[in-house]
Motif scaffolding. Structure first.
Motif, short mmCIF file in Angstrom:
data_model
loop_
_atom_site.label_atom_id
_atom_site.label_comp_id
_atom_site.label_asym_id
_atom_site.label_seq_id
_atom_site.Cartn_x
_atom_site.Cartn_y
_atom_site.Cartn_z
N GLU A 193 0.80 -0.91 -0.30
CA GLU A 193 0.08 0.23 -0.21
C GLU A 193 1.16 1.23 0.13
N ARG A 194 2.04 1.45 0.48
CA ARG A 194 2.86 2.48 0.55
C ARG A 194 3.77 2.41 -0.69
N THR A 195 3.57 1.48 -2.28
CA THR A 195 4.25 2.35 -3.32
C THR A 195 3.16 2.74 -4.14
N GLU A 196 4.14 3.33 -5.06
CA GLU A 196 3.06 5.24 -5.92
C GLU A 196 2.84 4.04 -6.13
N GLU A 197 2.50 3.08 -7.00
CA GLU A 197 1.32 2.47 -8.06
C GLU A 197 -0.33 1.96 -7.42
N ASN A 198 0.07 1.63 -5.99
CA ASN A 198 -1.06 0.74 -5.35
C ASN A 198 -1.64 2.30 -4.73
N ILE A 199 -1.22 3.24 -4.64
CA ILE A 199 -1.60 4.92 -4.14
C ILE A 199 -2.41 5.10 -4.87
N TRP A 200 -2.03 5.64 -6.45
CA TRP A 200 -3.20 5.58 -7.95
C TRP A 200 -3.91 5.26 -7.73
N LEU A 201 -3.60 3.76 -7.54
CA LEU A 201 -4.84 2.53 -7.63
C LEU A 201 -5.93 3.12 -7.46
N ARG A 202 -5.68 2.99 -5.78
CA ARG A 202 -7.15 3.42 -4.56
C ARG A 202 -7.83 4.53 -4.77
N GLU A 203 -6.67 5.28 -5.59
CA GLU A 203 -7.32 6.84 -5.74
C GLU A 203 -8.12 6.73 -7.03
N HIS A 204 -7.99 6.16 -7.71
CA HIS A 204 -8.48 6.14 -9.44
C HIS A 204 -8.88 5.09 -10.04
N PHE A 210 -13.72 0.14 -10.41
CA PHE A 210 -12.85 -1.40 -9.62
C PHE A 210 -13.45 -0.55 -8.19
N ILE A 211 -12.92 -1.85 -7.27
CA ILE A 211 -13.01 -1.09 -5.73
C ILE A 211 -11.99 -1.07 -5.37
N LEU A 212 -11.49 -1.18 -4.34
CA LEU A 212 -11.08 -1.64 -2.81
C LEU A 212 -11.89 -2.68 -2.07
N ARG A 213 -11.76 -4.38 -2.37
CA ARG A 213 -12.17 -4.66 -2.51
C ARG A 213 -12.69 -5.42 -0.49
N ASP A 217 -9.87 -2.17 8.56
CA ASP A 217 -11.25 -2.68 9.32
C ASP A 217 -12.88 -2.68 9.17
N LYS A 218 -12.25 -3.33 7.60
CA LYS A 218 -13.55 -4.36 7.25
C LYS A 218 -13.05 -5.44 7.65
N GLU A 219 -13.20 -5.86 8.18
CA GLU A 219 -12.35 -7.70 8.31
C GLU A 219 -13.95 -8.06 8.78
N ASP A 220 -14.55 -7.45 9.50
CA ASP A 220 -15.93 -7.92 10.34
C ASP A 220 -16.81 -8.12 9.03
N LYS A 240 -17.94 3.76 -8.07
CA LYS A 240 -17.94 5.69 -7.09
C LYS A 240 -18.56 5.62 -6.01
N GLU A 241 -19.72 5.10 -6.20
CA GLU A 241 -20.97 5.60 -4.37
C GLU A 241 -19.43 4.56 -3.44
N ILE A 242 -19.14 3.63 -3.98
CA ILE A 242 -18.84 2.31 -2.32
C ILE A 242 -17.20 3.13 -2.33
N MET A 243 -16.49 3.26 -3.42
CA MET A 243 -15.05 3.96 -2.90
C MET A 243 -15.05 5.66 -2.25
N GLU A 244 -16.14 6.48 -2.27
CA GLU A 244 -16.98 7.61 -2.02
C GLU A 244 -17.22 7.86 -1.04
N ARG A 245 -18.11 6.18 -0.27
CA ARG A 245 -18.53 6.17 1.28
C ARG A 245 -17.22 5.26 2.28
N GLY A 246 -16.72 4.71 1.27
CA GLY A 246 -15.70 3.79 1.77
C GLY A 246 -16.91 3.04 2.68
N ILE A 247 -17.46 2.13 1.51
CA ILE A 247 -17.76 1.01 2.23
C ILE A 247 -17.02 -0.10 1.51
N THR A 248 -17.82 -1.22 1.66
CA THR A 248 -18.08 -2.62 0.99
C THR A 248 -19.20 -2.42 0.03
#
Ligand SMILES: [Zn+2]
Length: 256
Positions: A193-204, A210-213, A217-220, A240-248
């Motif tokens: 998660e500290r690589t530039e590639e991963n930071i960019w992917l999570r942002e875009h 695509f979502i970060l699945r 803190d959503k392990e439960d 867009k909705e999932i990533m903006e709201r930070g949900i699963t």
């Protein structure tokens, strides 16, 4: 006069080998350029630096309506919702010519990775589609091994399921999930998660559907520990909705 003609002829004779030499040099250059080009091409392939161009694979089922089937892209797969045994997925080979993915996710994946590449980033898709049957074999081998050590079937199953997804429960069997890492850091660990590639992917990623699945803190809810590298195609609207709201995906599907 005779002498001058002789001299001209002699000069002409001398010129001929020089021309041949030049021709040979040019040929050598062309050959060298050709082989160097091939070598670079091979190296790029080996390291996975492949330009993701959907056009290249136009024959592999890339029709205009791909990506249109929203319901299919929103399929929920987890330990409680395994895929049916007869689940069918239309697969295409990714540009790395190694992995396969669902045709629906192919174009968005290529667009996303190409966009990142234009920013100077280099990705590697290290896991994509996984066959349910193959997964079943691996899983059952582990269960049988534990049973040979005296475990009951139920206990062996539970034990193996802690480490390995039971057959049909892995999102990778939908062809919609991709583990994407930085080319120069291919470990699936906390450092990714500290690589530039991963930071960019999570942002875009949401811009491409695509979502970060498996977020932090959503392990439960997901029952899967945080995986910064696992991206799942769900279509642009949901992403867009999932990533903006930070949900699963589980939470999103409950809401709609
Ligand atoms: Zn994964």
């Amino acid at each position: 006069m005779y002498q001058r003609q002789n001299a001209i002829q002699r000069r002409k004779k001398k010129k001929a080998p020089r021309c041949l030499g030049k021709l040979l040099l040019i040929l050598l250059w062309v050959a060298a350029a050709f082989f160097m080009g091939r070598a670079v091409g091979k190296a790029e392939k080996y390291y996975g630096i492949v330009e993701y161009q959907p056009e290249e694979f136009g024959e592999q089922g890339l029709e205009d309506d791909l990506g249109g089937d929203e319901a299919e892209a929103l399929i929920l797969v987890n330990k409680e919702n395994p895929l049916p045994d007869d689940y069918e997925v239309e697969l295409v080979t990714l540009p790395d010519r190694v992995h396969k993915g669902a045709s629906q996710a192919y174009e968005p994946l290529c667009e996303m990775l190409n966009a990142g590449r234009r920013e100077g980033l280099a990705f590697e898709v290290c896991s994509a589609y996984r066959d349910i049957e193959r997964q079943r074999q691996l899983f059952e081998e582990d269960v049988v091994a534990l049973m040979a050590r005296g475990y009951s079937y139920e206990r062996a199953y539970e034990e193996v399921a802690k480490e390995t997804m039971p057959p049909g429960c892995s999102e990778h069997s939908t062809g919609l999930a991709f583990d994407i890492v930085a080319l120069d850091y291919q470990l699936l660990d906390a450092g990714q998660e500290r690589t530039e590639e991963n930071i960019w992917l999570r942002e875009h990623c949401a811009e491409y559907g695509f979502i970060l699945r498996y977020p932090k803190d959503k392990e439960d809810i997901t029952q899967i520990s945080y995986e910064s590298w696992h991206f799942r195609y769900v279509g642009e609207k949901a992403a867009k909705e999932i990533m903006e709201r930070g949900i699963t995906l589980e939470e999103y599907l409950k809401d709609i």
